[in-house]
Design a protein around this motif. Structure first.
Motif, PDB file in Angstrom:
ATOM      1  N   CYS A  23       0.827  -1.207   0.000  1.00  0.00           N
ATOM      2  CA  CYS A  23       0.000   0.000   0.000  1.00  0.00           C
ATOM      3  C   CYS A  23       0.864   1.260   0.000  1.00  0.00           C
ATOM      4  O   CYS A  23       0.455   2.297  -0.519  1.00  0.00           O
ATOM      5  N   GLY A  24       2.059   1.177   0.571  1.00  0.00           N
ATOM      6  CA  GLY A  24       2.972   2.311   0.520  1.00  0.00           C
ATOM      7  C   GLY A  24       3.428   2.596  -0.899  1.00  0.00           C
ATOM      8  O   GLY A  24       3.471   3.756  -1.336  1.00  0.00           O
ATOM      9  N   SER A  25       3.743   1.539  -1.648  1.00  0.00           N
ATOM     10  CA  SER A  25       4.134   1.718  -3.051  1.00  0.00           C
ATOM     11  C   SER A  25       2.948   2.180  -3.895  1.00  0.00           C
ATOM     12  O   SER A  25       3.111   2.991  -4.814  1.00  0.00           O
ATOM     13  N   LEU A  26       1.748   1.709  -3.565  1.00  0.00           N
ATOM     14  CA  LEU A  26       0.547   2.153  -4.280  1.00  0.00           C
ATOM     15  C   LEU A  26       0.297   3.635  -4.045  1.00  0.00           C
ATOM     16  O   LEU A  26       0.003   4.392  -4.989  1.00  0.00           O
ATOM     17  N   SER A  27       0.431   4.072  -2.796  1.00  0.00           N
ATOM     18  CA  SER A  27       0.253   5.489  -2.479  1.00  0.00           C
ATOM     19  C   SER A  27       1.290   6.351  -3.191  1.00  0.00           C
ATOM     20  O   SER A  27       0.964   7.428  -3.710  1.00  0.00           O
ATOM     21  N   LEU A  28       2.520   5.872  -3.263  1.00  0.00           N
ATOM     22  CA  LEU A  28       3.576   6.617  -3.954  1.00  0.00           C
ATOM     23  C   LEU A  28       3.281   6.735  -5.444  1.00  0.00           C
ATOM     24  O   LEU A  28       3.452   7.801  -6.045  1.00  0.00           O
ATOM     25  N   SER A  29       2.806   5.656  -6.050  1.00  0.00           N
ATOM     26  CA  SER A  29       2.467   5.690  -7.477  1.00  0.00           C
ATOM     27  C   SER A  29       1.325   6.659  -7.749  1.00  0.00           C
ATOM     28  O   SER A  29       1.336   7.386  -8.750  1.00  0.00           O
ATOM     29  N   LEU A  30       0.339   6.681  -6.856  1.00  0.00           N
ATOM     30  CA  LEU A  30      -0.783   7.607  -7.025  1.00  0.00           C
ATOM     31  C   LEU A  30      -0.327   9.059  -6.903  1.00  0.00           C
ATOM     32  O   LEU A  30      -0.784   9.926  -7.651  1.00  0.00           O
ATOM     33  N   GLN A  31       0.582   9.326  -5.956  1.00  0.00           N
ATOM     34  CA  GLN A  31       1.105  10.689  -5.806  1.00  0.00           C
ATOM     35  C   GLN A  31       1.878  11.129  -7.047  1.00  0.00           C
ATOM     36  O   GLN A  31       1.675  12.234  -7.569  1.00  0.00           O
ATOM     37  N   ILE A  32       2.765  10.259  -7.521  1.00  0.00           N
ATOM     38  CA  ILE A  32       3.557  10.601  -8.709  1.00  0.00           C
ATOM     39  C   ILE A  32       2.644  10.804  -9.912  1.00  0.00           C
ATOM     40  O   ILE A  32       2.811  11.753 -10.691  1.00  0.00           O
ATOM     41  N   ALA A  33       1.672   9.921 -10.083  1.00  0.00           N
ATOM     42  CA  ALA A  33       0.750  10.034 -11.217  1.00  0.00           C
ATOM     43  C   ALA A  33      -0.067  11.315 -11.148  1.00  0.00           C
ATOM     44  O   ALA A  33      -0.297  11.980 -12.170  1.00  0.00           O
ATOM     45  N   ALA A  34      -0.511  11.686  -9.939  1.00  0.00           N
ATOM     46  CA  ALA A  34      -1.312  12.901  -9.786  1.00  0.00           C
ATOM     47  C   ALA A  34      -0.495  14.147 -10.131  1.00  0.00           C
ATOM     48  O   ALA A  34      -0.945  15.010 -10.896  1.00  0.00           O
ATOM     49  N   TRP A  35       0.708  14.243  -9.570  1.00  0.00           N
ATOM     50  CA  TRP A  35       1.546  15.414  -9.845  1.00  0.00           C
ATOM     51  C   TRP A  35       2.023  15.441 -11.295  1.00  0.00           C
ATOM     52  O   TRP A  35       2.108  16.516 -11.913  1.00  0.00           O
ATOM     53  N   ALA A  36       2.347  14.275 -11.838  1.00  0.00           N
ATOM     54  CA  ALA A  36       2.754  14.218 -13.243  1.00  0.00           C
ATOM     55  C   ALA A  36       1.607  14.623 -14.159  1.00  0.00           C
ATOM     56  O   ALA A  36       1.819  15.296 -15.186  1.00  0.00           O
ATOM     57  N   THR A  37       0.393  14.246 -13.797  1.00  0.00           N
ATOM     58  CA  THR A  37      -0.777  14.626 -14.589  1.00  0.00           C
ATOM     59  C   THR A  37      -0.976  16.133 -14.567  1.00  0.00           C
ATOM     60  O   THR A  37      -1.241  16.753 -15.613  1.00  0.00           O
ATOM     61  N   ILE A  38      -0.850  16.722 -13.398  1.00  0.00           N
ATOM     62  CA  ILE A  38      -1.024  18.178 -13.287  1.00  0.00           C
ATOM     63  C   ILE A  38       0.044  18.899 -14.102  1.00  0.00           C
ATOM     64  O   ILE A  38      -0.252  19.805 -14.892  1.00  0.00           O
ATOM     65  N   GLY A  39       1.300  18.510 -13.922  1.00  0.00           N
ATOM     66  CA  GLY A  39       2.383  19.175 -14.643  1.00  0.00           C
ATOM     67  C   GLY A  39       2.281  18.998 -16.153  1.00  0.00           C
ATOM     68  O   GLY A  39       2.409  19.962 -16.915  1.00  0.00           O
ATOM     69  N   ALA A  40       2.033  17.759 -16.599  1.00  0.00           N
ATOM     70  CA  ALA A  40       1.952  17.498 -18.038  1.00  0.00           C
ATOM     71  C   ALA A  40       0.723  18.160 -18.655  1.00  0.00           C
ATOM     72  O   ALA A  40       0.787  18.648 -19.789  1.00  0.00           O
TER      73      ALA A  40
END
Length: 266
Positions: free
Chosen positions: A64-81
């Motif tokens: 779940c820690g790796s899942l949370s990290l992936s969701l954070q990266i995906a969210a910020w990457a989505t906003i930036g891109a």
């Protein structure tokens, strides 16, 4: 003969249903095996029906820690891109400047380039800059390769926009900001939303680029790959099934909202 005629008449529908079933088959297998209770480490053969994994989806350490990290990266990457890609798309469609054709062509390079080549190039860049591999290098890499997909989606929408609508708003004394917020942005919103959803899916799912530039950071795809070497916990299937159901619900919600808007427009 009657059967052959009916088959020809519905051939396209039958082919579409068979293709859909073929595409959904892996998702069905994942869903079924999320209720399995394997006797060994590997969840590859059906043993016994159980809901233990659904009751404790975070029962595997660090998953779940790796899942949370992936969701954070995906969210910020989505906003930036999405922000950068939207601005680039408007610039390429609406403005004329030097090297516009070259920029237009270079946008497609990350989409055509093999991921392993881009991953190795980014790793070389970060090492030469002396950057420490981790969360931020992964985020920068994800924004870079998601950018092209957002630009393509938004650009297609902006090119189909009727400029007379914006001119009409200006004739009604709307300022540049008001015209953009009330006319341009709502019309371009479907393309922006499509690019954002595509960027989120690509970022969350990426393994190759992330594996090269993650350092000691472990995202969910990397956790799944590492777990497959030692044994595949049932909780991975639970997370996959939950994500698939969320995606289906979002699609159904979008369809319902679209139908309501069409009814109101009529």
């Amino acid at each position: 003969m009657a059967f052959v005629r009916r088959l020809r008449r519905h051939l396209v529908v039958i082919a579409g249903l068979l293709t859909l079933a073929y595409l959904l088959l892996p998702n069905i297998v994942v869903t079924v095996f999320s209720f399995n209770k394997p006797k060994g480490r590997f969840n590859y053969s059906w043993q016994e029906f159980s809901t233990d994994a659904w009751k404790d989806p975070c029962g595997v350490a660090d998953m779940c820690g790796s899942l949370s990290l992936s969701l954070q990266i995906a969210a910020w990457a989505t906003i930036g891109a999405t922000v950068l890609g939207t601005m680039i798309a408007f610039a390429l469609v609406r403005y004329r400047f030097r090297a516009r054709g070259a920029v237009n062509s270079l946008i497609f390079l990350p989409m055509a380039m093999p991921e392993v080549v881009m991953a190795a190039s980014l790793l070389t860049l970060f090492l030469n800059m002396g950057a420490q591999l981790g969360f931020w290098t992964v985020l920068i890499a994800h924004i870079m390769f998601c950018l092209s997909f957002v630009v393509t989606a938004v650009k297609a929408r902006v090119m189909s926009m009727d400029p007379r609508l914006e001119q009409a708003a200006q004739d009604l004394y709307a300022g540049p900001v008001q015209t953009f917020l009330r006319v341009t942005l709502p019309i371009a919103a479907p393309g922006i939303a499509a690019g954002a959803l595509l960027a989120f899916a690509l970022s969350f799912d990426d393994f190759i680029i992330t594996n090269f530039n993650a350092g000691s950071t472990v995202t969910f795809p990397m956790f799944v790959w590492g777990s497959a070497q030692r044994g595949t916990p049932v909780q991975i299937n639970v997370i996959g099934t939950a994500m698939f159901l969320v995606a289906v619900l979002l699609v159904l919600a979008g369809m319902l909202i679209g139908k309501r808007r069409n009814r109101q427009a009529k």
